[in-house]
Write an enzyme that holds these catalytic residues in place. Structure first.
Site, PDB file in Angstrom:
ATOM      1  N   HIS A  23       8.274   2.703  -3.945  1.00  0.00           N
ATOM      2  CA  HIS A  23       7.902   3.758  -3.115  1.00  0.00           C
ATOM      3  C   HIS A  23       7.384   5.063  -3.998  1.00  0.00           C
ATOM      4  CE1 HIS A  23       7.656   5.699   0.590  1.00  0.00           C
ATOM      5  NE2 HIS A  23       8.677   5.685   1.131  1.00  0.00           N
ATOM      6  N   HIS A  40      -0.939  -1.808  -1.968  1.00  0.00           N
ATOM      7  CA  HIS A  40      -0.449  -1.220  -0.809  1.00  0.00           C
ATOM      8  C   HIS A  40      -0.097  -2.083   0.039  1.00  0.00           C
ATOM      9  CE1 HIS A  40       0.479   1.937   1.939  1.00  0.00           C
ATOM     10  NE2 HIS A  40       0.905   2.933   0.950  1.00  0.00           N
ATOM     11  N   ASP A  55      -0.382   7.061  -5.726  1.00  0.00           N
ATOM     12  CA  ASP A  55       0.361   7.451  -6.933  1.00  0.00           C
ATOM     13  C   ASP A  55      -0.459   7.159  -8.277  1.00  0.00           C
ATOM     14  OD1 ASP A  55       2.577   8.296  -5.796  1.00  0.00           O
ATOM     15  OD2 ASP A  55       3.177   6.209  -5.315  1.00  0.00           O
TER      16      ASP A  55
END
Ligand code: CMC
Length: 466
Positions: free
Chosen positions: A285, A324, A380
């Protein structure tokens, strides 16, 4: 409620189109047919309960580990179309918000549902700016951590500890307490985040500066040395504010689900948000941006990329910052971040890892393994490179993610509390263990000689501390 072998109540079955939408299910074990209402493209899990072979059975449940196909709430905060790569907050596209709004404006939008007017934003900004200090005792709590404690562990403890400083926040139905908790959480999390960094560095903690904007103040609390006032470069502040907007909310992700799940017990919002911080800590995460940087450093040069990707395909490695649960297209947040890479490098030192990242992305997106699985860069993939260019150490990346996500957690917590359909979260299970065994006294127990413990071949690591 759907009933066995009869048409359901028409009003219960109204779909988005206004037509009666139902799902007809035949249980081949009994031959019985059930008609279940469809609302907003979903059936109610509880409507399955009527499906049973014998009257005294519990009834059918759905099995959905990791909630991959289960809606746990109705929400009007964030909309994602994962296939099209669309992200909207309260109906405004993420691109529009990044272009026109500040993070505090977006936090207001998430929590209160509308963009603030000028006086509303002024009041909101004033309240947040004037609650950035934390109690000195909380500072002492931080001082108790080891010098090399992970900042996310410190942040997690600090947010949990806030609940002990504001016991009135337990009055979760009091609108004033809710407002104050929202303000205090958003105001104090940058202070706690900065304390965790200063503690790691062995630097004295820096108090908030009310003259500065939200992003400026955070950078000041992180980087201020002996200068009387630290005003960060405008390029850094702008990029950080945009990164804050990009991370503010992302509907029912792991940490938001944790906040809602824990908050459903009616615990105070500080404790519920601490659960969110804990969930965000994980490398799948919020910890992914940290993992991306470690991965890029391990890859070391662009020449090593093909080998690295081969190892990913052999499942020896994971391509961190890719993939994702919801986006099966380019994460729109990753695209926006890319636009800030060059301006950031103009204001800071060039980060050569960006070349590895860009080439890695290029090669992965030309590879059938990744394209067939719809694996694209997520938020990210590039954010860590920007943080590193700003001089922020890798351990702090997830902490920085937690700062803006607090606004989303608060918004989702408030929405949950106002939703009459929500109750304490309590999933069901499929029990797979033994039943009704005869208890065996110790003297009569037989079994494998093996003592349960860590595997013998596990390399010994030096233990920290006493
Ligand atoms: N590298 C290599 N293969 C991957 C990756 C990856 N990063 N992500 C997914 N896959 C493969 C996976 O092995 C599976 O292949 P197969 O069908 O052959 O078994 C397929 O793609 C589907 O993956 P999944 O594990 O079913 O997908 P998921 O929805 O359960 O997991 C995820 C989503 C984000 C946990 C995963 O993509 C992942 O671990 N990514 C790396 C960590 C990361 O970047 N996380 C940040 C997410 S964005 C920030 C946030 O919201 O927290």
């Amino acid at each position: 409620m759907a009933t066995e072998q009869q048409t359901t109540d028409a009003s219960a079955g109204k779909g988005v189109s206004g037509e009666t939408d139902t799902l007809t299910v035949t249980d081949n074990r009994t031959g019985k047919t059930y008609e279940l209402p469809i609302t907003d493209g979903t059936i109610r899990g509880l409507d399955l309960r009527q499906i049973k072979v014998k009257d005294d059975e519990f009834g059918m449940m759905s099995y959905d580990p990791a909630f991959t196909n289960t809606a746990s709430c109705r929400s009007s905060i964030t909309y994602i179309d994962g296939d099209a790569g669309i992200l909207e907050h309260r109906g405004y596209s993420i691109e529009t918000l990044c272009e026109n709004s500040s993070f505090l404006e977006v936090a207001y939008l998430l929590i209160w549902g509308e963009l603030p007017t000028k006086p509303q934003l002024e009041r909101w900004t004033y309240d947040i700016t004037h609650h950035t200090y934390v109690h000195e005792d909380l500072k002492h709590l931080f001082e108790g951590f080891r010098y090399d404690a992970h900042p996310m562990g410190m942040l997690l403890s600090g947010v949990g500890a806030l609940s002990t400083f504001y016991p009135d926040a337990k009055q979760i139905n009091d609108p004033e307490e809710r407002y104050m908790a929202a303000v205090r959480l958003i105001a104090k999390i940058p202070t706690l985040a900065a304390y965790s960094y200063r503690h790691n560095m062995g630097f004295p903690y820096v108090y908030p500066d009310n003259d500065l904007s939200y992003a400026e103040n955070f950078l000041s609390m992180v980087f201020k040395k002996t200068e009387p006032k630290h005003v960060p470069k405008a390029e850094l502040t702008k990029a950080l504010d945009v990164l804050f907007i990009l991370h503010a909310d992302h509907e029912q992700n792991c940490s938001t689900n944790a906040v809602r799940g824990v908050g459903s017990s009616d615990v105070d919002p500080y404790s519920a948000v601490a659960a969110g911080v804990a969930a965000l800590y994980g490398p799948l995460h919020g910890g992914a941006n940290e993992a991306v940087l470690r991965m890029l450093r391990r890859i070391d040069t662009v020449d090593n990329i093909p080998d690295f990707l081969a190892r990913v395909k052999d499942r020896e490695e994971k391509l961190m910052g890719f993939g994702h649960r919801v986006y099966k297209n380019y994460d729109p947040r990753a695209r926006i971040i890319q636009g800030y890479l060059d301006p950031i490098f103009e204001a800071t030192e060039y980060n050569p890892l960006v070349e590895i990242a860009r080439e890695l992305e290029k090669q992965a997106l030309e590879d059938e393994y990744f394209t067939s699985r719809k694996l694209y860069p997520n938020v990210d993939f590039y954010s860590g490179i920007i943080y590193e260019a700003m001089g922020i150490p890798t351990d702090m990346f997830t902490v920085i993610f937690a700062i803006p996500r607090t606004a989303g957690w608060v918004a989702q917590w408030m929405e949950m509390k106002e939703d009459p359909e929500q109750k304490i979260a309590r999933p069901r299970q499929i029990y797979t263990g033994s039943r009704e065994r005869d208890y065996v006294q110790m003297a009569d127990r037989e079994g494998p000689e093996k003592i349960v413990g860590p595997p013998a071949r596990r390399p010994k690591r030096p233990r920290r501390g006493a």
